[in-house]
Design an enzyme around this catalytic site. Structure first.
Site, mmCIF file in Angstrom:
data_model
loop_
_atom_site.group_PDB
_atom_site.id
_atom_site.type_symbol
_atom_site.label_atom_id
_atom_site.label_comp_id
_atom_site.label_asym_id
_atom_site.label_seq_id
_atom_site.Cartn_x
_atom_site.Cartn_y
_atom_site.Cartn_z
ATOM 1 N N TYR A 176 -2.063 0.256 10.635
ATOM 2 C CA TYR A 176 -2.018 -0.299 9.279
ATOM 3 C C TYR A 176 -0.664 -0.036 8.629
ATOM 4 O O TYR A 176 -0.050 -0.943 8.041
ATOM 5 C CB TYR A 176 -3.142 0.309 8.453
ATOM 6 C CG TYR A 176 -3.215 -0.168 7.025
ATOM 7 C CD1 TYR A 176 -3.622 -1.464 6.729
ATOM 8 C CD2 TYR A 176 -2.909 0.679 5.964
ATOM 9 C CE1 TYR A 176 -3.709 -1.902 5.414
ATOM 10 C CE2 TYR A 176 -2.994 0.260 4.648
ATOM 11 C CZ TYR A 176 -3.393 -1.043 4.379
ATOM 12 O OH TYR A 176 -3.477 -1.473 3.081
ATOM 13 N N SER B 249 0.860 -1.191 0.000
ATOM 14 C CA SER B 249 0.000 0.000 0.000
ATOM 15 C C SER B 249 0.887 1.228 0.000
ATOM 16 O O SER B 249 2.068 1.156 0.373
ATOM 17 C CB SER B 249 -0.875 -0.004 1.266
ATOM 18 O OG SER B 249 -1.467 1.247 1.503
#
Length: 225
Positions: free
Chosen positions: A141, A128
């Site tokens: 995250y 990501s």
């Protein structure tokens, strides 16, 4: 399965995972990994030489993979995102995030290393933008994605016979992104985000690269609207 190369795609029931499976379907036999057996079976029925491979990625064991005698590619696409300030993150939030985004990846890869080594295979990790930059509200995250990035780099050095590719998609029109927008308190408009098929094609370009080429990282960002 046929004599074609075999690819296992996790998180294949929706989003980026299913898009990657579709992008590889013309060249690979597919094992579609994930928890949602119904969605995996529907996708398997749609694609040639694909089969659903339902299992719990956070509790995978050798027995789950006993029938996998050949594996040329593994794509780790499953992931979760729990957002919020670090001060509000519980220990369970940390554990759940790392269980799915890091620990399950490491364990599953270890279980299939013999097959990957035999095939001089390819490990693809869907990371990501949060694996490159940690922003407020995204700490848990981002920490998991930074760890996944480190794992990929270390695996590439430890296993020189393998190709290891990290893919950093920007915001993509997926059910996960819809949940992220809900956590952020914003509206979800899929037209503003990357089409999952675009990420799928980017992954296929790395997997189908000629044997002399090792594509180690891919950044996929949306163009301005």
């Amino acid at each position: 399965m046929s004599d074609r190369p075999v690819a296992l795609v996790t998180g294949a029931s929706s989003g980026i995972g299913s898009a990657i499976a579709r992008s590889l379907a013309s060249t690979h036999d597919l094992l579609l990994g994930g928890r949602d057996e119904t969605s995996l079976s529907l996708l398997a029925a749609e694609l040639p030489r694909a089969q659903a491979w339902p299992f719990d990625l956070t509790n995978v064991a050798g027995a789950d993979l006993a029938a996998v005698s050949r594996l040329d590619v593994i794509v780790h696409s499953a992931g979760i995102a729990l957002l919020g300030p670090l001060a509000e993150a519980s220990l369970d939030d940390w554990r759940r995030t790392f269980d799915v985004n890091v620990f399950a990846v490491a364990e599953l890869t270890n279980l299939v290393l013999p097959q990957l080594r035999a095939a001089s295979g390819h490990v693809v990790l869907i990371n990501s933008g949060a694996g490159l930059n940690a922003n407020p509200g995204w700490g848990v995250y981002a920490a998991s994605k930074f760890a996944l990035r480190a794992y990929a780099d270390a695996l590439r050095g430890d296993e020189p016979s393998l190709r290891v590719t990290t893919v950093y998609p920007g915001r993509t029109a997926t059910p996960m992104q819809e949940d992220v927008r809900r956590q952020e308190g914003g509206e979800y408009d899929p037209s503003k985000y990357i089409d999952p098929a675009s990420v799928g094609r980017a992954v296929a370009s790395a997997v189908l690269a000629t044997p002399d080429a090792h594509i180690t990282e891919i950044n996929v960002r949306s163009r301005p609207h």
